[in-house]
Design a protein around this motif. Structure first.
Motif, PDB file in Angstrom:
ATOM      1  N   GLN A 171       0.809  -1.196  -0.115  1.00 17.83           N
ATOM      2  CA  GLN A 171       0.058  -0.138  -0.053  1.00 17.83           C
ATOM      3  C   GLN A 171       0.780   1.158   0.013  1.00 17.83           C
ATOM      4  N   ASN A 172       2.363   1.080  -0.169  1.00 15.51           N
ATOM      5  CA  ASN A 172       3.129   2.216   0.015  1.00 15.51           C
ATOM      6  C   ASN A 172       2.762   3.165   1.103  1.00 15.51           C
ATOM      7  N   ALA A 173       2.698   2.434   2.400  1.00  9.90           N
ATOM      8  CA  ALA A 173       2.121   3.041   3.405  1.00  9.90           C
ATOM      9  C   ALA A 173       3.126   3.264   4.611  1.00  9.90           C
ATOM     10  N   TRP A 174       4.537   2.959   4.211  1.00 10.99           N
ATOM     11  CA  TRP A 174       5.250   3.166   5.258  1.00 10.99           C
ATOM     12  C   TRP A 174       5.631   4.759   5.517  1.00 10.99           C
ATOM     13  N   LYS A 175       5.730   5.650   4.482  1.00  9.37           N
ATOM     14  CA  LYS A 175       6.023   6.932   4.993  1.00  9.37           C
ATOM     15  C   LYS A 175       4.806   7.555   5.705  1.00  9.37           C
ATOM     16  N   GLN A 176       3.557   7.156   5.311  1.00  9.55           N
ATOM     17  CA  GLN A 176       2.489   7.699   6.000  1.00  9.55           C
ATOM     18  C   GLN A 176       2.290   7.343   7.415  1.00  9.55           C
ATOM     19  N   LEU A 177       2.689   6.059   7.495  1.00  8.94           N
ATOM     20  CA  LEU A 177       2.765   5.279   8.939  1.00  8.94           C
ATOM     21  C   LEU A 177       3.679   6.075   9.703  1.00  8.94           C
ATOM     22  N   LEU A 178       4.855   6.126   9.077  1.00  7.16           N
ATOM     23  CA  LEU A 178       6.213   7.096  10.057  1.00  7.16           C
ATOM     24  C   LEU A 178       5.668   8.219  10.042  1.00  7.16           C
ATOM     25  N   ALA A 179       4.876   8.834   9.421  1.00  5.51           N
ATOM     26  CA  ALA A 179       4.570  10.361   9.559  1.00  5.51           C
ATOM     27  C   ALA A 179       3.757  10.627  10.579  1.00  5.51           C
ATOM     28  N   LEU A 180       3.141   9.800  11.163  1.00  2.67           N
ATOM     29  CA  LEU A 180       2.140   9.704  12.256  1.00  2.67           C
ATOM     30  C   LEU A 180       2.947  10.002  13.728  1.00  2.67           C
ATOM     31  N   PRO A 181       2.444  10.562  14.700  1.00  2.00           N
ATOM     32  CA  PRO A 181       3.212  10.807  15.966  1.00  2.00           C
ATOM     33  C   PRO A 181       3.358   9.532  16.796  1.00  2.00           C
ATOM     34  N   VAL A 182       4.244   8.842  16.103  1.00  2.00           N
ATOM     35  CA  VAL A 182       4.476   7.591  16.621  1.00  2.00           C
ATOM     36  C   VAL A 182       6.039   7.217  16.601  1.00  2.00           C
ATOM     37  N   SER A 183       6.725   6.551  17.234  1.00  2.80           N
ATOM     38  CA  SER A 183       8.133   6.449  17.023  1.00  2.80           C
ATOM     39  C   SER A 183       8.472   5.219  16.229  1.00  2.80           C
ATOM     40  N   ARG A 184       9.352   5.234  15.557  1.00  2.00           N
ATOM     41  CA  ARG A 184       9.892   4.005  14.822  1.00  2.00           C
ATOM     42  C   ARG A 184      10.247   2.674  15.782  1.00  2.00           C
ATOM     43  N   THR A 185      10.743   3.094  16.657  1.00  2.00           N
ATOM     44  CA  THR A 185      10.804   2.039  17.723  1.00  2.00           C
ATOM     45  C   THR A 185       9.565   1.274  18.035  1.00  2.00           C
ATOM     46  N   ALA A 186       8.461   2.132  18.132  1.00  2.00           N
ATOM     47  CA  ALA A 186       7.193   1.350  18.359  1.00  2.00           C
ATOM     48  C   ALA A 186       6.651   0.686  17.224  1.00  2.00           C
ATOM     49  N   VAL A 187       7.037   1.102  15.910  1.00  2.00           N
ATOM     50  CA  VAL A 187       6.346   0.576  14.780  1.00  2.00           C
ATOM     51  C   VAL A 187       7.051  -0.909  14.689  1.00  2.00           C
ATOM     52  N   PHE A 188       8.298  -0.870  14.681  1.00  2.00           N
ATOM     53  CA  PHE A 188       9.162  -1.993  14.495  1.00  2.00           C
ATOM     54  C   PHE A 188       8.856  -2.987  15.717  1.00  2.00           C
ATOM     55  N   THR A 189       9.064  -2.552  16.957  1.00  2.00           N
ATOM     56  CA  THR A 189       8.790  -3.649  18.115  1.00  2.00           C
ATOM     57  C   THR A 189       7.250  -4.102  17.755  1.00  2.00           C
ATOM     58  N   ALA A 190       6.042  -3.068  17.649  1.00  2.00           N
ATOM     59  CA  ALA A 190       4.843  -3.891  17.357  1.00  2.00           C
ATOM     60  C   ALA A 190       4.741  -4.824  16.293  1.00  2.00           C
ATOM     61  N   LYS A 191       5.664  -4.774  15.115  1.00  2.00           N
ATOM     62  CA  LYS A 191       5.575  -5.891  14.119  1.00  2.00           C
ATOM     63  C   LYS A 191       6.136  -7.196  14.665  1.00  2.00           C
ATOM     64  N   PHE A 192       7.308  -7.165  15.364  1.00  2.00           N
ATOM     65  CA  PHE A 192       7.965  -8.211  15.987  1.00  2.00           C
ATOM     66  C   PHE A 192       7.011  -8.967  17.038  1.00  2.00           C
ATOM     67  N   ILE A 193       6.109  -8.159  17.802  1.00  2.00           N
ATOM     68  CA  ILE A 193       5.308  -8.578  18.894  1.00  2.00           C
ATOM     69  C   ILE A 193       4.100  -9.244  17.875  1.00  2.00           C
ATOM     70  N   GLU A 194       3.739  -8.690  17.189  1.00  2.00           N
ATOM     71  CA  GLU A 194       2.543  -9.122  16.249  1.00  2.00           C
ATOM     72  C   GLU A 194       2.868 -10.738  15.707  1.00  2.00           C
ATOM     73  N   ASN A 195       4.231 -10.946  15.147  1.00  2.00           N
ATOM     74  CA  ASN A 195       4.799 -12.073  14.872  1.00  2.00           C
ATOM     75  C   ASN A 195       4.757 -13.055  15.742  1.00  2.00           C
ATOM     76  N   VAL A 196       5.177 -12.657  17.071  1.00  2.00           N
ATOM     77  CA  VAL A 196       5.232 -13.372  18.370  1.00  2.00           C
ATOM     78  C   VAL A 196       4.053 -13.964  18.595  1.00  2.00           C
ATOM     79  N   LEU A 197       3.012 -13.253  18.810  1.00  2.00           N
ATOM     80  CA  LEU A 197       1.754 -13.559  19.140  1.00  2.00           C
ATOM     81  C   LEU A 197       0.994 -14.450  18.279  1.00  2.00           C
TER      82      LEU A 197
END
Length: 236
Positions: free
Chosen positions: A85-111
């Protein structure tokens, strides 16, 4: 903030095939062992001192390659939602840290894989009862047999999540993941520092718990490296 990102990621998975794969993995393992015992019941049960341990050993043979393939595919699919969806830039433009985005992806896979491991526990017990092994099943051993390989494989998961997020073309992360899964089958006699050997939980020097502890520690280190790289990288 990371919880909100994680909830949003899980909502994106509703219309994907990810949950189908989560259910398919443990069902495939147990299904193959049902066929195995169905065809060789007298031999497998007749020569076994403990029929439940015999079942767990046979199930354990299929767990590592299934788990590592699942890690590669799930990491690619969860990251590819943003890539497609070419959504990385839109996602990272939100008031959320890159650390939170990356960690959430990791935790999602773990869950997702924790759910698969839980299903494997239930299905293994059901198979044993269906094979007339009785209701006196070793619950703790079944749980260890299902969850230990996942904890030992956390470094591989962290690696696959990092590759899948930072590479738009998913061919290379998937190739590395598939090769690693196949390589794990032949790593049983390799040195204990090979991370692709750890899900096998086999060593002349260490108990399975050692692979779990080192998997958790090294997995955290690779996760931190991935976060650091993601913080500095220009993701498109």
């Amino acid at each position: 903030m990371m919880i909100k990102v994680l909830k949003a990621d899980l909502l994106k998975m509703k219309r994907k095939w990810i949950w189908f794969l989560v259910f398919l993995g443990p069902l495939g393992i147990v299904g193959l062992q049902a066929v195995n015992f169905g065809l060789r019941y007298d031999y497998l049960v007749g020569q076994a001192e403990d029929v439940w341990q015999e079942l767990l050993q046979n199930v354990n043979v299929l767990i590592p390659i299934t788990l590592l393939l699942g890690i590669a595919i799930l990491a690619s699919m969860t990251a590819n939602v943003e890539h497609q969806q070419n959504a990385w830039k839109q996602l990272l433009a939100l008031p959320v840290s890159r650390t939170a985005v990356f960690t959430a992806k990791f935790i999602e896979n773990v869950l997702l894989l924790l759910v698969a491991c839980f299903l494997l526990v239930i299905e293994t017990i059901i198979l044993g009862i269906a094979l007339r092994f009785g209701f006196d099943f070793p619950l703790l051993q079944v749980i260890k047999n299902s969850f230990y390989p996942l904890f030992a494989a956390l470094p591989i998961m962290a690696l696959q999540v990092w590759l899948s997020i930072t590479m738009r073309n998913q061919a290379l992360p998937l190739t590395i993941g598939i090769f690693g899964a196949i390589f794990s089958l032949y790593s049983v006699r390799g040195p204990d520092w090979l991370i692709w050997k750890w899900p096998l939980l086999i060593s002349d020097k260490h108990q399975p718990e050692w692979f779990v502890m080192v998997g958790l520690a090294v997995g955290l280190l690779i996760l931190l490296f991935g976060i650091f790289d993601f913080e500095k990288r220009d993701v498109k």
